[in-house]
Motif scaffolding. Structure first.
Motif, PDB file in Angstrom:
ATOM      1  N   GLU A  66     -44.600  20.644   1.640  1.00 38.86           N
ATOM      2  CA  GLU A  66     -43.949  19.334   1.519  1.00 38.86           C
ATOM      3  C   GLU A  66     -44.871  18.281   0.945  1.00 38.86           C
ATOM      4  O   GLU A  66     -44.459  17.424   0.162  1.00 38.86           O
ATOM      5  CB  GLU A  66     -43.432  18.893   2.896  1.00 38.86           C
ATOM      6  CG  GLU A  66     -42.686  17.568   2.880  1.00 38.86           C
ATOM      7  CD  GLU A  66     -42.234  17.138   4.266  1.00 38.86           C
ATOM      8  OE1 GLU A  66     -41.759  15.998   4.389  1.00 38.86           O
ATOM      9  OE2 GLU A  66     -42.369  17.934   5.224  1.00 38.86           O
ATOM     10  N   HIS A  67     -46.155  18.354   1.315  1.00 42.41           N
ATOM     11  CA  HIS A  67     -47.044  17.236   0.996  1.00 42.41           C
ATOM     12  C   HIS A  67     -48.066  17.520  -0.094  1.00 42.41           C
ATOM     13  O   HIS A  67     -48.662  16.574  -0.626  1.00 42.41           O
ATOM     14  CB  HIS A  67     -47.774  16.791   2.271  1.00 42.41           C
ATOM     15  CG  HIS A  67     -46.854  16.250   3.313  1.00 42.41           C
ATOM     16  ND1 HIS A  67     -46.356  14.964   3.271  1.00 42.41           N
ATOM     17  CD2 HIS A  67     -46.316  16.824   4.416  1.00 42.41           C
ATOM     18  CE1 HIS A  67     -45.563  14.767   4.309  1.00 42.41           C
ATOM     19  NE2 HIS A  67     -45.517  15.879   5.021  1.00 42.41           N
ATOM     20  N   ASP A  76     -49.771  11.125  -5.788  1.00 43.47           N
ATOM     21  CA  ASP A  76     -50.503   9.977  -5.253  1.00 43.47           C
ATOM     22  C   ASP A  76     -51.853   9.825  -5.956  1.00 43.47           C
ATOM     23  O   ASP A  76     -52.247   8.709  -6.326  1.00 43.47           O
ATOM     24  CB  ASP A  76     -50.715  10.156  -3.745  1.00 43.47           C
ATOM     25  CG  ASP A  76     -51.548   9.050  -3.140  1.00 43.47           C
ATOM     26  OD1 ASP A  76     -51.044   7.910  -3.031  1.00 43.47           O
ATOM     27  OD2 ASP A  76     -52.721   9.305  -2.783  1.00 43.47           O
ATOM     28  N   ASN A 115     -52.406   7.060   1.746  1.00 37.88           N
ATOM     29  CA  ASN A 115     -50.946   7.093   1.705  1.00 37.88           C
ATOM     30  C   ASN A 115     -50.433   7.497   3.091  1.00 37.88           C
ATOM     31  O   ASN A 115     -50.637   8.636   3.517  1.00 37.88           O
ATOM     32  CB  ASN A 115     -50.480   8.089   0.649  1.00 37.88           C
ATOM     33  CG  ASN A 115     -48.976   8.073   0.444  1.00 37.88           C
ATOM     34  OD1 ASN A 115     -48.221   7.762   1.359  1.00 37.88           O
ATOM     35  ND2 ASN A 115     -48.534   8.420  -0.746  1.00 37.88           N
ATOM     36  N   PRO A 116     -49.744   6.598   3.810  1.00 38.87           N
ATOM     37  CA  PRO A 116     -49.315   6.914   5.180  1.00 38.87           C
ATOM     38  C   PRO A 116     -48.214   7.971   5.243  1.00 38.87           C
ATOM     39  O   PRO A 116     -47.919   8.490   6.319  1.00 38.87           O
ATOM     40  CB  PRO A 116     -48.816   5.568   5.710  1.00 38.87           C
ATOM     41  CG  PRO A 116     -48.410   4.807   4.491  1.00 38.87           C
ATOM     42  CD  PRO A 116     -49.367   5.234   3.410  1.00 38.87           C
ATOM     43  N   ASN A 117     -47.617   8.283   4.094  1.00 42.12           N
ATOM     44  CA  ASN A 117     -46.529   9.270   4.082  1.00 42.12           C
ATOM     45  C   ASN A 117     -47.020  10.707   3.945  1.00 42.12           C
ATOM     46  O   ASN A 117     -46.237  11.645   4.090  1.00 42.12           O
ATOM     47  CB  ASN A 117     -45.567   8.962   2.925  1.00 42.12           C
ATOM     48  CG  ASN A 117     -44.917   7.606   3.081  1.00 42.12           C
ATOM     49  OD1 ASN A 117     -44.479   7.242   4.162  1.00 42.12           O
ATOM     50  ND2 ASN A 117     -44.875   6.836   2.003  1.00 42.12           N
ATOM     51  N   LEU A 118     -48.318  10.875   3.674  1.00 42.84           N
ATOM     52  CA  LEU A 118     -48.858  12.221   3.487  1.00 42.84           C
ATOM     53  C   LEU A 118     -49.395  12.760   4.807  1.00 42.84           C
ATOM     54  O   LEU A 118     -50.209  12.115   5.469  1.00 42.84           O
ATOM     55  CB  LEU A 118     -49.970  12.209   2.439  1.00 42.84           C
ATOM     56  CG  LEU A 118     -49.532  11.896   1.003  1.00 42.84           C
ATOM     57  CD1 LEU A 118     -50.742  11.792   0.088  1.00 42.84           C
ATOM     58  CD2 LEU A 118     -48.559  12.945   0.488  1.00 42.84           C
ATOM     59  N   LYS A 119     -48.953  13.960   5.160  1.00 47.23           N
ATOM     60  CA  LYS A 119     -49.398  14.598   6.408  1.00 47.23           C
ATOM     61  C   LYS A 119     -50.602  15.504   6.184  1.00 47.23           C
ATOM     62  O   LYS A 119     -51.340  15.808   7.117  1.00 47.23           O
ATOM     63  CB  LYS A 119     -48.254  15.418   7.021  1.00 47.23           C
ATOM     64  CG  LYS A 119     -47.008  14.606   7.352  1.00 47.23           C
ATOM     65  CD  LYS A 119     -47.244  13.663   8.503  1.00 47.23           C
ATOM     66  CE  LYS A 119     -45.946  12.968   8.911  1.00 47.23           C
ATOM     67  NZ  LYS A 119     -46.142  11.982   9.970  1.00 47.23           N
ATOM     68  N   GLU A 174     -54.053  13.947   2.479  1.00 43.15           N
ATOM     69  CA  GLU A 174     -53.912  12.492   2.391  1.00 43.15           C
ATOM     70  C   GLU A 174     -55.164  11.838   1.819  1.00 43.15           C
ATOM     71  O   GLU A 174     -55.132  10.697   1.352  1.00 43.15           O
ATOM     72  CB  GLU A 174     -53.599  11.914   3.775  1.00 43.15           C
ATOM     73  CG  GLU A 174     -54.759  11.803   4.737  1.00 43.15           C
ATOM     74  CD  GLU A 174     -55.381  13.132   5.147  1.00 43.15           C
ATOM     75  OE1 GLU A 174     -56.590  13.143   5.452  1.00 43.15           O
ATOM     76  OE2 GLU A 174     -54.678  14.163   5.159  1.00 43.15           O
ATOM     77  N   SER A 215     -51.987   7.431   8.259  1.00 46.65           N
ATOM     78  CA  SER A 215     -51.932   6.194   9.044  1.00 46.65           C
ATOM     79  C   SER A 215     -53.140   6.078   9.971  1.00 46.65           C
ATOM     80  O   SER A 215     -53.689   4.977  10.160  1.00 46.65           O
ATOM     81  CB  SER A 215     -50.642   6.157   9.874  1.00 46.65           C
ATOM     82  OG  SER A 215     -49.515   5.993   9.028  1.00 46.65           O
ATOM     83  N   SER A 274     -49.284  14.761  -2.837  1.00 52.23           N
ATOM     84  CA  SER A 274     -50.673  14.288  -2.857  1.00 52.23           C
ATOM     85  C   SER A 274     -51.227  14.234  -4.277  1.00 52.23           C
ATOM     86  O   SER A 274     -52.047  13.356  -4.593  1.00 52.23           O
ATOM     87  CB  SER A 274     -51.555  15.175  -1.969  1.00 52.23           C
ATOM     88  OG  SER A 274     -51.800  16.439  -2.570  1.00 52.23           O
TER      89      SER A 274
END
Length: 297
Positions: free
Chosen positions: A219-220, A227, A172-176, A179, A76, A224
């Protein structure tokens, strides 16, 4: 009307104020009296990052800062920075990395040359007190380029991108973490690129980076890869099992290092499911042997 700025440097920041100060200290002396704009997004810091940059802005009006009231994640933050970009070209820089002397002059000369839409800039990688440098591969087909990217051949790359192109490629705003995997591949594959095999920056591996935190990374990391391949046409999907297999192998190594042996075994099995040929891979077999040893003893 002619654009005032040729280059926007975009910096997402979250805490680590001391490192941000060093990063800005490597940029600001070079940026003065040049058509360079610095945009910073404070993604909900609690260490006074926003207030520090506001003070800097009083002296350096080419600096702009926005604050997210809560931590939304680096995806984000990067999207907010894309909206802030004012230069003809832009460059994302992490808040712990350093520009080398005269790097901005080099970038502005590249922009003036008009020879590419994306310049792939090489950097030093700092490992403890040592600076390491490796050349990027050149003269590759697009599929070869993607495979080299997946093999981390471009892990030290900074991307100097035409702003009108970059603004069409959101994060992708959901990836911490990771991204930027998908956007970076899009920069490489779908634009006229030029590789610059000389170091213009120092990429620092801060122990505070989220990719060093297993729960975040586990988690990410897989998300990724999903994505990334959701952005690519059919001719690149051939490398999807390769990407997943190697990502699960990376997660297995990370889990083992963190003494998360059950997770390491699970990730290793997933890696083999995606990429059966890993059964002949030295690193895979070495890690598998270590896990068997742990079970016995």
């Amino acid at each position: 009307m002619r654009n005032k700025y040729k280059l926007s440097i975009l910096i997402p920041t979250y805490n680590r104020l001391s490192l941000l100060k060093e990063t800005l200290g490597s940029i600001i002396p070079q940026a003065q009296e040049k058509p360079v704009h610095i945009a910073i997004v404070d993604d909900g810091s609690t260490e006074g990052n926003y207030e520090y940059v506001l003070e800097l802005r009083k002296r350096y009006p080419f600096i702009e800062v926005v604050k997210h009231e809560k931590n939304l994640g680096v995806g984000s933050a990067r999207n907010t920075l894309l909206q802030m970009a004012k230069g003809d070209y832009l460059l994302f820089l992490d808040s712990d990395d350093l520009l080398l002397d005269r790097a901005l002059n080099e970038m502005l000369n590249l922009i003036d040359s008009k020879t590419a839409e994306v310049y792939v800039l090489n950097s030093y990688r700092q490992k403890e007190e040592k600076l390491k440098f490796k050349s990027f591969p050149e003269g590759l087909t697009k599929v070869e380029l993607l495979k080299c990217f997946l093999d981390r051949a471009f892990s030290e790359a900074l991307y100097l991108i035409k702003t009108e192109i970059a603004k069409k490629i959101s994060f992708n705003p959901n990836l911490k973490v990771r991204e930027d995997l998908g956007p970076k591949v899009c920069y490489l594959l779908f634009n006229k690129i030029k590789i610059i095999n000389k170091p213009l920056a120092i990429i620092r591996d801060s122990p505070q980076r989220l990719r060093r935190t297993p729960n975040y990374y586990f988690e990410h990391a897989i998300a990724s890869v999903e994505d990334l391949f959701s952005r690519l046409p059919s001719e690149y999907q051939i490398l999807k099992p390769y990407a997943f297999g190697n990502t699960y192998l990376e997660l297995a190594k990370m889990a083992y290092k963190g003494r998360l042996f059950f997770e390491a075994e699970k990730f290793l099995e997933e890696a083999k499911n995606f990429l059966p040929e890993l059964n002949k891979n030295f690193n895979f077999l070495k890690l598998k042997a270590k896990l068997i040893f742990k079970k016995i003893f």
